[in-house]
Design a protein around this motif. Structure first.
Motif, PDB file in Angstrom:
ATOM      1  N   GLU A   7       0.815  -1.167  -0.164  1.00 50.27           N
ATOM      2  CA  GLU A   7       0.048  -0.124  -0.050  1.00 50.27           C
ATOM      3  C   GLU A   7       0.868   1.040  -0.027  1.00 50.27           C
ATOM      4  OE1 GLU A   7      -3.510   1.986   2.401  1.00 50.27           O
ATOM      5  OE2 GLU A   7      -3.383  -0.016   2.656  1.00 50.27           O
ATOM      6  N   VAL A   8       0.952   1.870  -1.153  1.00 47.03           N
ATOM      7  CA  VAL A   8       1.764   3.239  -1.245  1.00 47.03           C
ATOM      8  C   VAL A   8       1.553   4.089  -0.320  1.00 47.03           C
ATOM      9  CG1 VAL A   8       2.517   4.922  -2.922  1.00 47.03           C
ATOM     10  CG2 VAL A   8       1.956   2.647  -3.679  1.00 47.03           C
ATOM     11  N   ALA A   9       0.328   4.551  -0.108  1.00 46.12           N
ATOM     12  CA  ALA A   9       0.120   5.612   1.022  1.00 46.12           C
ATOM     13  C   ALA A   9       0.798   5.094   2.321  1.00 46.12           C
ATOM     14  CB  ALA A   9      -1.197   5.894   1.186  1.00 46.12           C
ATOM     15  N   LYS A  10       0.626   3.804   2.697  1.00 44.87           N
ATOM     16  CA  LYS A  10       1.213   3.441   4.094  1.00 44.87           C
ATOM     17  C   LYS A  10       2.758   3.525   4.068  1.00 44.87           C
ATOM     18  CE  LYS A  10      -2.424   0.551   5.912  1.00 44.87           C
ATOM     19  NZ  LYS A  10      -2.666  -0.841   6.425  1.00 44.87           N
ATOM     20  N   ALA A  11       3.281   3.092   3.099  1.00 46.59           N
ATOM     21  CA  ALA A  11       4.658   3.348   2.711  1.00 46.59           C
ATOM     22  C   ALA A  11       5.367   4.564   3.030  1.00 46.59           C
ATOM     23  CB  ALA A  11       5.204   2.722   1.576  1.00 46.59           C
ATOM     24  N   HIS A  12       4.381   5.638   2.315  1.00 43.94           N
ATOM     25  CA  HIS A  12       4.779   7.044   2.306  1.00 43.94           C
ATOM     26  C   HIS A  12       4.885   7.403   3.676  1.00 43.94           C
ATOM     27  CE1 HIS A  12       5.502   8.245  -1.881  1.00 43.94           C
ATOM     28  NE2 HIS A  12       4.180   8.007  -2.202  1.00 43.94           N
ATOM     29  N   ARG A  13       3.780   7.187   4.349  1.00 44.54           N
ATOM     30  CA  ARG A  13       3.809   7.658   5.817  1.00 44.54           C
ATOM     31  C   ARG A  13       4.628   6.963   6.758  1.00 44.54           C
ATOM     32  NH1 ARG A  13       0.627   9.899   9.579  1.00 44.54           N
ATOM     33  NH2 ARG A  13       0.338   8.858  11.363  1.00 44.54           N
ATOM     34  N   TRP A  14       4.993   5.646   6.500  1.00 38.63           N
ATOM     35  CA  TRP A  14       5.910   5.068   7.311  1.00 38.63           C
ATOM     36  C   TRP A  14       7.357   5.670   6.898  1.00 38.63           C
ATOM     37  CZ3 TRP A  14      10.553   2.564   6.747  1.00 38.63           C
ATOM     38  CH2 TRP A  14      11.114   1.853   8.085  1.00 38.63           C
ATOM     39  N   PHE A  15       7.681   5.843   5.690  1.00 39.04           N
ATOM     40  CA  PHE A  15       9.275   6.265   5.664  1.00 39.04           C
ATOM     41  C   PHE A  15       9.153   7.606   6.121  1.00 39.04           C
ATOM     42  CE2 PHE A  15       9.650   3.006   2.422  1.00 39.04           C
ATOM     43  CZ  PHE A  15      11.003   2.347   3.079  1.00 39.04           C
ATOM     44  N   GLY A  16       7.912   8.765   5.968  1.00 36.67           N
ATOM     45  CA  GLY A  16       7.983  10.079   6.279  1.00 36.67           C
ATOM     46  C   GLY A  16       8.634  10.090   8.050  1.00 36.67           C
ATOM     47  N   ILE A  17       7.766   9.058   8.597  1.00 34.51           N
ATOM     48  CA  ILE A  17       7.934   9.176   9.990  1.00 34.51           C
ATOM     49  C   ILE A  17       9.321   8.626  10.269  1.00 34.51           C
ATOM     50  CG2 ILE A  17       7.211   7.964  12.109  1.00 34.51           C
ATOM     51  CD1 ILE A  17       4.485   8.049  11.009  1.00 34.51           C
ATOM     52  N   ASP A  18       9.622   7.321   9.968  1.00 34.87           N
ATOM     53  CA  ASP A  18      10.776   6.977  10.323  1.00 34.87           C
ATOM     54  C   ASP A  18      12.074   7.798   9.785  1.00 34.87           C
ATOM     55  OD1 ASP A  18      12.476   4.295  11.338  1.00 34.87           O
ATOM     56  OD2 ASP A  18      13.230   4.814   9.047  1.00 34.87           O
ATOM     57  N   LEU A  19      12.096   8.295   8.568  1.00 33.46           N
ATOM     58  CA  LEU A  19      13.301   9.075   8.400  1.00 33.46           C
ATOM     59  C   LEU A  19      13.236  10.447   8.950  1.00 33.46           C
ATOM     60  CD1 LEU A  19      13.010   8.421   4.536  1.00 33.46           C
ATOM     61  CD2 LEU A  19      14.918   7.788   5.802  1.00 33.46           C
TER      62      LEU A  19
END
Length: 158
Positions: A7-19
């Motif tokens: 799920e692209v939106a979940k990946a964007h959110r995850w990377f936004g938070i993690d980075l």
């Protein structure tokens, strides 16, 4: 183009938070210097990009704050100033979309950017604006978080 197997939106959110979190941890620990800044610059830009894909205007402004903060810690005043101004512009242009503490952090990033670029007078003036905005934060815990951040970090001789 092939469909993503996640799920692209979940990946964007995850990377936004993690980075963002790993970069802010490095800033808090004083790990970002002119000699060590390169991976952090790439990470914080990536975080901001991911937030721009799925976040709110507040997430974008906070991403710009993080980018400006990394550049300032690295002593790259011109780049820091560009992103700090973008952060403040997003916050001032969208007052109903952000929290009161966002403005304090925006002024902080601008002050640090001026300091990194050697403009001591502008840095001092903007640092005073950051402090005043920080002291005006309504929630005591949020105010304490800002003031602890504000006291730390590299002020390039100020």
């Amino acid at each position: 183009m092939a469909e993503a197997p996640f799920e692209v939106a979940k990946a964007h959110r995850w990377f936004g938070i993690d980075l963002n979190n790993s970069t802010m941890d490095a800033l808090d620990a004083g790990l970002i210097t002119p000699d060590s800044c390169e991976p952090y610059i790439h990470a914080v830009h990536a975080s901001c990009y991911h937030w721009m894909q799925v976040g709110t205007v507040a997430n974008h402004a906070r991403g710009e704050f993080a980018v400006a903060s990394v550049y300032a810690a690295a002593g790259l005043g011109e780049a820091a100033l560009r992103h700090a101004r973008r952060c403040l512009g997003l916050i001032e242009g969208n007052p109903d979309a952000v929290e009161d503490w966002d403005k304090a952090f925006a002024y902080d990033s601008l002050a640090r950017a001026y300091a990194a670029g050697g403009d001591t007078a502008a840095a001092r003036e903007t640092r005073e604006q950051a402090q005043a905005a920080g002291e005006a934060i309504a929630d005591e815990e949020d105010r304490e978080v800002f003031l602890n951040w504000f006291k730390g970090g590299n002020w390039h001789g100020l």
